[in-house]
Design a protein around this motif. Sequence first.
Motif, PDB file in Angstrom:
ATOM      1  N   THR A 100       1.050   8.470   4.187  1.00  0.00           N
ATOM      2  CA  THR A 100       2.028   9.267   3.433  1.00  0.00           C
ATOM      3  C   THR A 100       1.534   9.527   2.016  1.00  0.00           C
ATOM      4  OG1 THR A 100       4.292   9.275   2.578  1.00  0.00           O
ATOM      5  CG2 THR A 100       3.222   7.135   2.751  1.00  0.00           C
ATOM      6  N   HIS A 101       2.107  10.544   1.366  1.00  0.00           N
ATOM      7  CA  HIS A 101       1.841  10.748  -0.058  1.00  0.00           C
ATOM      8  C   HIS A 101       2.863  10.002  -0.916  1.00  0.00           C
ATOM      9  CE1 HIS A 101      -1.277  13.625   0.754  1.00  0.00           C
ATOM     10  NE2 HIS A 101      -0.477  14.290   1.565  1.00  0.00           N
ATOM     11  N   GLU A 102       3.916   9.517  -0.268  1.00  0.00           N
ATOM     12  CA  GLU A 102       4.959   8.817  -1.012  1.00  0.00           C
ATOM     13  C   GLU A 102       4.473   7.432  -1.446  1.00  0.00           C
ATOM     14  OE1 GLU A 102       9.588   7.270  -0.331  1.00  0.00           O
ATOM     15  OE2 GLU A 102       8.329   7.816   1.379  1.00  0.00           O
ATOM     16  N   LYS A 103       4.681   7.136  -2.710  1.00  0.00           N
ATOM     17  CA  LYS A 103       4.370   5.776  -3.199  1.00  0.00           C
ATOM     18  C   LYS A 103       5.623   4.927  -3.075  1.00  0.00           C
ATOM     19  CE  LYS A 103       0.932   7.441  -6.506  1.00  0.00           C
ATOM     20  NZ  LYS A 103      -0.187   7.374  -5.550  1.00  0.00           N
ATOM     21  N   ARG A 104       5.486   3.792  -2.424  1.00  0.00           N
ATOM     22  CA  ARG A 104       6.678   2.984  -2.158  1.00  0.00           C
ATOM     23  C   ARG A 104       6.233   1.555  -1.880  1.00  0.00           C
ATOM     24  NH1 ARG A 104      11.091   4.625   2.604  1.00  0.00           N
ATOM     25  NH2 ARG A 104      11.971   2.530   2.858  1.00  0.00           N
ATOM     26  N   ASP A 105       7.037   0.603  -2.298  1.00  0.00           N
ATOM     27  CA  ASP A 105       6.715  -0.806  -2.043  1.00  0.00           C
ATOM     28  C   ASP A 105       6.877  -1.116  -0.559  1.00  0.00           C
ATOM     29  OD1 ASP A 105       6.198  -1.368  -4.691  1.00  0.00           O
ATOM     30  OD2 ASP A 105       8.291  -1.911  -5.136  1.00  0.00           O
ATOM     31  N   PRO A 106       6.188  -2.128  -0.075  1.00  0.00           N
ATOM     32  CA  PRO A 106       6.357  -2.521   1.327  1.00  0.00           C
ATOM     33  C   PRO A 106       7.834  -2.777   1.646  1.00  0.00           C
ATOM     34  CG  PRO A 106       4.476  -3.664   0.389  1.00  0.00           C
ATOM     35  CD  PRO A 106       5.141  -2.930  -0.753  1.00  0.00           C
ATOM     36  N   PHE A 117       2.997   1.480   2.875  1.00  0.00           N
ATOM     37  CA  PHE A 117       2.827   2.916   2.642  1.00  0.00           C
ATOM     38  C   PHE A 117       1.449   3.150   2.041  1.00  0.00           C
ATOM     39  CE2 PHE A 117       7.161   1.662   2.914  1.00  0.00           C
ATOM     40  CZ  PHE A 117       7.681   2.596   3.789  1.00  0.00           C
ATOM     41  N   VAL A 118       0.610   3.900   2.785  1.00  0.00           N
ATOM     42  CA  VAL A 118      -0.798   4.067   2.428  1.00  0.00           C
ATOM     43  C   VAL A 118      -1.012   5.492   1.937  1.00  0.00           C
ATOM     44  CG1 VAL A 118      -3.169   3.918   3.260  1.00  0.00           C
ATOM     45  CG2 VAL A 118      -1.420   2.407   4.226  1.00  0.00           C
ATOM     46  N   ASN A 119      -1.562   5.656   0.741  1.00  0.00           N
ATOM     47  CA  ASN A 119      -1.646   6.972   0.097  1.00  0.00           C
ATOM     48  C   ASN A 119      -3.046   7.567   0.073  1.00  0.00           C
ATOM     49  OD1 ASN A 119       0.519   5.442  -2.270  1.00  0.00           O
ATOM     50  ND2 ASN A 119       1.161   6.787  -0.597  1.00  0.00           N
ATOM     51  N   ASP A 120      -4.023   6.861   0.659  1.00  0.00           N
ATOM     52  CA  ASP A 120      -5.395   7.366   0.528  1.00  0.00           C
ATOM     53  C   ASP A 120      -6.043   7.673   1.878  1.00  0.00           C
ATOM     54  OD1 ASP A 120      -5.330   4.693   1.049  1.00  0.00           O
ATOM     55  OD2 ASP A 120      -6.939   4.149  -0.335  1.00  0.00           O
ATOM     56  N   GLY A 121      -5.266   8.190   2.822  1.00  0.00           N
ATOM     57  CA  GLY A 121      -5.873   8.790   4.003  1.00  0.00           C
ATOM     58  C   GLY A 121      -5.878   7.941   5.259  1.00  0.00           C
ATOM     59  N   ILE A 122      -6.259   8.585   6.364  1.00  0.00           N
ATOM     60  CA  ILE A 122      -6.157   7.935   7.676  1.00  0.00           C
ATOM     61  C   ILE A 122      -7.176   6.805   7.845  1.00  0.00           C
ATOM     62  CG2 ILE A 122      -5.183  10.015   8.770  1.00  0.00           C
ATOM     63  CD1 ILE A 122      -7.895  10.415  10.182  1.00  0.00           C
ATOM     64  N   SER A 124      -8.329   4.802   5.534  1.00  0.00           N
ATOM     65  CA  SER A 124      -7.839   3.648   4.781  1.00  0.00           C
ATOM     66  C   SER A 124      -6.688   2.956   5.517  1.00  0.00           C
ATOM     67  CB  SER A 124      -7.392   4.115   3.384  1.00  0.00           C
ATOM     68  OG  SER A 124      -6.706   3.068   2.729  1.00  0.00           O
ATOM     69  N   ALA A 125      -5.774   3.754   6.051  1.00  0.00           N
ATOM     70  CA  ALA A 125      -4.656   3.163   6.799  1.00  0.00           C
ATOM     71  C   ALA A 125      -5.174   2.375   8.004  1.00  0.00           C
ATOM     72  CB  ALA A 125      -3.692   4.261   7.259  1.00  0.00           C
ATOM     73  N   LEU A 126      -6.195   2.926   8.672  1.00  0.00           N
ATOM     74  CA  LEU A 126      -6.758   2.240   9.837  1.00  0.00           C
ATOM     75  C   LEU A 126      -7.466   0.953   9.417  1.00  0.00           C
ATOM     76  CD1 LEU A 126      -7.324   2.128  12.830  1.00  0.00           C
ATOM     77  CD2 LEU A 126      -9.297   3.624  12.471  1.00  0.00           C
ATOM     78  N   ASP A 127      -8.229   1.012   8.322  1.00  0.00           N
ATOM     79  CA  ASP A 127      -8.923  -0.189   7.845  1.00  0.00           C
ATOM     80  C   ASP A 127      -7.929  -1.317   7.565  1.00  0.00           C
ATOM     81  OD1 ASP A 127     -11.319   1.167   7.985  1.00  0.00           O
ATOM     82  OD2 ASP A 127     -11.428   1.606   5.830  1.00  0.00           O
ATOM     83  N   ARG A 128      -6.826  -0.962   6.919  1.00  0.00           N
ATOM     84  CA  ARG A 128      -5.832  -1.990   6.601  1.00  0.00           C
ATOM     85  C   ARG A 128      -5.164  -2.512   7.865  1.00  0.00           C
ATOM     86  NH1 ARG A 128      -2.050  -0.431   1.725  1.00  0.00           N
ATOM     87  NH2 ARG A 128      -1.321  -2.544   2.265  1.00  0.00           N
ATOM     88  N   ALA A 129      -4.928  -1.615   8.816  1.00  0.00           N
ATOM     89  CA  ALA A 129      -4.305  -2.044  10.076  1.00  0.00           C
ATOM     90  C   ALA A 129      -5.236  -2.970  10.860  1.00  0.00           C
ATOM     91  CB  ALA A 129      -3.919  -0.827  10.908  1.00  0.00           C
ATOM     92  N   ARG A 130      -6.522  -2.622  10.893  1.00  0.00           N
ATOM     93  CA  ARG A 130      -7.499  -3.476  11.582  1.00  0.00           C
ATOM     94  C   ARG A 130      -7.506  -4.881  11.007  1.00  0.00           C
ATOM     95  NH1 ARG A 130     -11.599  -1.130  14.757  1.00  0.00           N
ATOM     96  NH2 ARG A 130     -12.087   1.045  14.323  1.00  0.00           N
ATOM     97  N   GLU A 131      -7.495  -4.937   9.674  1.00  0.00           N
ATOM     98  CA  GLU A 131      -7.537  -6.247   9.028  1.00  0.00           C
ATOM     99  C   GLU A 131      -6.286  -7.047   9.371  1.00  0.00           C
ATOM    100  OE1 GLU A 131      -8.748  -6.016   4.948  1.00  0.00           O
ATOM    101  OE2 GLU A 131      -8.035  -8.083   4.560  1.00  0.00           O
ATOM    102  N   ALA A 132      -5.139  -6.362   9.357  1.00  0.00           N
ATOM    103  CA  ALA A 132      -3.879  -7.049   9.664  1.00  0.00           C
ATOM    104  C   ALA A 132      -3.817  -7.479  11.128  1.00  0.00           C
ATOM    105  CB  ALA A 132      -2.696  -6.132   9.347  1.00  0.00           C
ATOM    106  N   ALA A 133      -4.456  -6.701  12.019  1.00  0.00           N
ATOM    107  CA  ALA A 133      -4.364  -6.982  13.464  1.00  0.00           C
ATOM    108  C   ALA A 133      -5.242  -8.142  13.897  1.00  0.00           C
ATOM    109  CB  ALA A 133      -4.728  -5.727  14.260  1.00  0.00           C
TER     110      ALA A 133
END
Lengths: 206, 206
Positions: A100-106, A117-122, A124-133
């Motif tokens: 999303t472009h929206e800035k928001r706290d978890p 809420f991830v603001n720097d692209g797909i 980056s969102a995937l990298d963070r999801a991989r780490e969390a998974a």
Amino acid sequence: MAGKVFFSVSMSLDGFIAPAPPEHLMGKQWMELQAWVFPQRFMRENLGIGEGGEEGRDNDIVRETFERTGASVMGKRMFDAGERSWPENAPFHTPVFVVTHEKRDPWERAGGTTFHFVNDGIQSALDRAREAAGDRDVRIAGGAATILQYLNAGLVDEFSIALSPVLFGAGTRLFDGVDASRVALELIRSEPSPRATHLTYAAHQR
Amino acid sequence: MAGKVFFSVSMSLDGFIAPAPPEHLMGKQWMELQAWVFPQRFMRENLGIGEGGEEGRDNDIVRETFERTGASVMGKRMFDAGERSWPENAPFHTPVFVVTHEKRDPWERAGGTTFHFVNDGIQSALDRAREAAGDRDVRIAGGAATILQYLNAGLVDEFSIALSPVLFGAGTRLFDGVDASRVALELIRSEPSPRATHLTYAAHQR
């Protein structure tokens, strides 16, 4: 060992995963598309809509899809629709990364679901999801446009389609805008069940 | 006992049965879509393109589809394209009824294929095909627009789709224009083969 990146959707025989307005989610076409899911014991328990339910292969598939998922990624529109309709106890029970472009706290929900809420692209969102998974898999939850972005970028390892015996005629097509010159498929598994045909494909880059 | 009215096509996972121009029939996408058909022994013999070939379940399906067919119905555009490309010994070996405005005498080919040109609509073409087929089935051969006319009119009893593991992204969609408010499907059979998923549905009117 790192997990896989996958998506899993129910699709009509003519390629739609959501009905056209004004027919909304939970309308007649949607219920037909998801007819294989709702009677399943695991789904009913997870959504808190009652005891009992079916326990055959369809139920196993719903449970396995849930259990393999260590984190999810979704688009802003899916989140916006869900924010209005998910119960307090949201059905993910893992971290969810919203592109999303929206800035928001978890946003932490009961039962283990936290939306980030991830603001720097797909990527980056995937990298963070991989780490969390961790060693579990990352599910690209939707909607269709977000799934297609990941598929066209070569970031999806495999996907499952529950092909329902229904025709929509209009709505949101899963593969609308697919880059067919880049995405090659390999059929891994095809499994008929009483209410749908469960197809699993590996996605390769040409 | 009268036969059934059916169609049988190969479809990409995103719902296309023919590629978009300028990719022509016999181009790369088409060959991928039909990859399950061409190696089969029955197809090679019927087209006269060589000895040998595979003899597994895919071959049985090609042969069974041919053997059940007592007559075919096709649209004018499919006929026009075929007239230019079918061999002298056309691959139908039964009467074929062409729905067209063109008035033309029957056109007899070697090997038992005779094309009849029907000028008074799809119901009339089907009636004549049924009579010619006797107790065998009538195949709506194509193209997509003709198949949809029969399906929307409630004249198709069942159909088979060989779902190939390929994405087209563009082309001719099988179900473009389907009247989803009238056509209900029932999955009769789902049969995985090494190169495609063979799906058979009964069509009912809502």
